[in-house]
Enzyme design. Structure first.
Site: not given
Length: 360
Positions: A214-215
């Site tokens: 997610g990052d």
């Protein structure tokens, strides 16, 4: 990434004492590392070992189950051969623990972990060759396939329905549109949100689900130069944005943030896409929505940076520059349009894949 919570501020002496007391390691050096809202400290021990002491912000402490799953995922990936950090156990066998720390407002409890230190520099500081971008996409897809099969009793903690940076929650940006009043990007952001709502959202049932990092930003991927001076991935860090999501979200996030590290952002998407599809080809719905998902991530960055400015005015230079740079690329993509951008990405991906197959 909200700033409405306490950020830990251990002194170097406090950090050294904590490492000695809880891990029976003797630090010789302690250095600060960049962090958004936690505190990261590089610790070098007298025997030459290198570690990262990570003290989580007070908001994270309220959901230790989520940190527990993230820690488990890092260790799992490390065991599978991915360049992720390993979390060390304390002398009493804990992988994380709560520590009372005074940050100027009395004692508060903060979650603490000690992780192995990964060598390398942020990918944002390295020349991004097509080979490195291909490796980035391939590694991201391989990693998500491992995470998809991960089992953990607290896995539901990654269902982050109120997390503003989750790409499933793009429409939460509508609550902050007033921050763009009078801004030249307001119309563009509204266009993307409309396309997300009317074009992307109806196709979600066809997206394949998984657990995502997610990052995977240009700041959370580390690289090192090999003997031929070519840069290779050497580290994947910061699992704080992990969530139950979709494969195509991971790809979109990876493309968007790699764009920020290249003088010509349009050169990025195709090579990453080729690497990704060498492991996990997109289905038709994912392929159709990739453009708008990349732009949605740009919108998140622009709007949420402006929102953070309202509570962190002391960091104005950083967040203003970030929002400005992201906004320039967002406008460039909007001006080119979906058809033209997809033509470049998918043709470049096909060329890159053909070159790779000829080299085998």
């Amino acid at each position: 990434m909200s700033a409405m919570h306490a950020i830990p501020k251990l002194s170097r002496a406090q950090a050294a004492e904590l490492v000695k007391r809880c891990y029976d390691l003797t630090p010789s050096e302690v250095h600060s590392l960049p962090s958004w809202d936690d505190q990261n400290l590089r610790v070098v021990t007298v025997d030459g070992g290198q570690f990262v002491l990570k003290i989580m912000n007070s908001k994270t402490n309220k959901n230790p189950a989520m940190t527990e799953v993230q820690t488990y995922a890092m260790n799992l990936l490390q065991e599978k051969g991915f360049p992720t950090q390993k979390v060390l156990k304390t002398t009493t066998g804990q992988v994380m623990f709560l520590e009372d720390i005074d940050c100027g407002h009395g004692l508060q409890k903060f979650l603490v972990r000690l992780l192995t230190y990964l060598p390398g520099i942020q990918i944002a500081k390295a020349p991004l060759s097509p080979e490195l971008l291909y490796d980035l996409g391939q590694t991201a897809a391989r990693m998500d396939l491992v995470l998809k099969e991960m089992e953990h009793p607290q896995l539901s903690a990654l269902q982050r329905d109120d997390f503003k940076w989750n790409l499933s929650n793009v429409l939460l940006l509508e609550d902050y549109m007033n921050l763009l009043d009078g801004h030249p990007l307001q119309a563009g952001v509204r266009t993307v949100l409309h396309q997300y709502k009317t074009y992307v959202a109806p196709k979600y049932s066809a997206f394949r689900k998984c657990v995502i990092h997610g990052d995977l930003t240009h700041l959370n991927m580390l690289v090192e130069a090999d003997e031929s001076h070519a840069y290779k991935l050497s580290g994947i860090i910061d699992f704080g944005d992990m969530s139950l999501g979709y494969f195509v979200h991971e790809l979109a996030i990876s493309i968007m943030h790699a764009m920020l590290a290249r003088p010509n952002p349009m050169e990025v998407g195709g090579a990453i896409l080729a690497g990704w599809e060498s492991v996990l080809p997109l289905n038709q719905a994912e392929r159709d929505c990739l453009f708008w998902l990349v732009l949605s991530r740009f919108c998140q960055s622009v709007v949420l940076c402006m929102q953070i400015l309202t509570v962190q005015p002391e960091n104005q230079e950083y967040f203003v520059d970030s929002a400005k740079n992201d906004g320039l690329i967002l406008q460039q993509l909007l001006d080119l349009g979906k058809e033209r951008v997809e033509e470049v990405w998918f043709q470049t991906a096909a060329d890159c894949s053909r070159t790779k197959s000829q080299m085998k």
